[in-house]
Design a protein around this motif. Structure first.
Motif, short mmCIF file in Angstrom:
data_model
loop_
_atom_site.label_atom_id
_atom_site.label_comp_id
_atom_site.label_asym_id
_atom_site.label_seq_id
_atom_site.Cartn_x
_atom_site.Cartn_y
_atom_site.Cartn_z
N ASN A 119 9.87 5.57 -3.36
CA ASN A 119 8.91 4.56 -3.80
C ASN A 119 8.65 3.64 -2.61
O ASN A 119 9.56 2.92 -2.18
N THR A 149 3.09 17.71 0.58
CA THR A 149 2.29 17.99 -0.62
C THR A 149 1.93 19.47 -0.71
O THR A 149 1.79 20.16 0.30
N LYS A 169 6.88 9.47 -4.42
CA LYS A 169 6.52 10.55 -3.50
C LYS A 169 7.74 11.43 -3.24
O LYS A 169 8.87 11.03 -3.48
N SER A 215 5.46 12.49 2.62
CA SER A 215 4.06 12.88 2.45
C SER A 215 3.87 14.39 2.28
O SER A 215 2.75 14.88 2.35
N ILE A 224 0.82 -1.21 0.00
CA ILE A 224 0.00 0.00 0.00
C ILE A 224 0.86 1.26 0.00
O ILE A 224 0.48 2.28 -0.60
N ASN A 225 2.02 1.21 0.62
CA ASN A 225 2.90 2.38 0.60
C ASN A 225 3.52 2.62 -0.76
O ASN A 225 3.93 3.75 -1.06
N SER A 226 3.62 1.58 -1.57
CA SER A 226 4.24 1.77 -2.88
C SER A 226 3.24 1.95 -4.02
O SER A 226 3.60 2.44 -5.09
N CYS A 227 1.96 1.61 -3.80
CA CYS A 227 1.00 1.64 -4.91
C CYS A 227 0.60 3.06 -5.32
O CYS A 227 0.08 3.26 -6.42
N SER A 228 0.84 4.04 -4.46
CA SER A 228 0.46 5.41 -4.81
C SER A 228 1.43 6.07 -5.77
O SER A 228 1.14 7.14 -6.32
N GLY A 229 2.59 5.46 -6.00
CA GLY A 229 3.57 6.02 -6.92
C GLY A 229 4.69 6.73 -6.19
O GLY A 229 4.79 6.71 -4.96
#
Length: 204
Positions: A184, A51, A28, A49, A21-26
């Protein structure tokens, strides 16, 4: 493609689930956030995180995990209202990642790594020396995410320090020229090689 259902995710080993789940967002952003306690103890910790929240006023945010355990970054910035954001670059990757280790509040990560703190314009919180982009931030507000007890910290940019050669004529900061890292997942770092920019788009 491999299909992974919600039920699969729930049943995975917790380490596998965390990595997935930490890597599926692309990719960062990779940043070190610097703070200083009221007792004068410096703290620096890696965050993926950070942004953009808005340009006028210039606002950034970042997420904190639940404060059910001690979070030195959170305690310090709430006590002082000040923190810094420093971009991680290729030559400090190992030391930057080590700041994720959980040290007691009376121990500075600067003392446990080769990272060096520095101060600019009498700002209370420490910057990371030689970071190609450094931002002085003031705490504005926070939002509790009820679904998982994380916290969104909102801060205002009060000073921005950027290495010469990175700032282009239109205000764009070209991070690829400084070997700035991206993250990643939790522990994989990448160095973008180049940028491809496009003009502002309008309907055809």
């Amino acid at each position: 493609m491999i299909h992974i259902s919600h039920e699969d995710i729930d049943n995975f080993h917790h380490i596998y689930r965390i990595n997935l789940i930490n890597s599926c967002s692309g990719y960062k952003s990779a940043n070190l956030i610097g703070t200083k306690s009221l007792d004068g103890i410096e703290n620096v910790a890696v965050f993926s995180s950070v942004t953009h929240l808005g340009s006028n006023p210039p606002m950034l945010g970042f997420f904190l995990r639940p404060t059910t355990v001690t979070r030195n970054t959170y305690d310090n910035l709430k006590a002082t209202g000040k923190f810094t954001i420093n971009h991680i670059h290729e030559s400090i990757l190992e030391d930057a990642h080590h700041t994720s280790a959980k040290y007691d509040s009376d121990i500075s990560e600067f003392d446990k790594t080769r990272l060096i703190s520095e101060y600019k314009n009498s700002f209370q919180a420490p910057f990371v020396k030689d970071a190609p982009l450094q931002l002085a931030m003031e705490y504005v507000e926070e939002y509790n995410i009820k679904a998982n007890n994380t916290i969104l910290i909102v801060g205002k940019i009060v000073d921005l320090h950027v290495n010469e050669g990175l700032l282009e004529d239109d205000g764009f900061i070209n991070l690829s020229k400084a070997n700035v890292a991206a993250i990643n997942g939790l522990d994989a770092y990448a160095i973008p090689l180049q940028n491809k920019r496009f003009s502002y788009q309008r309907p055809k």
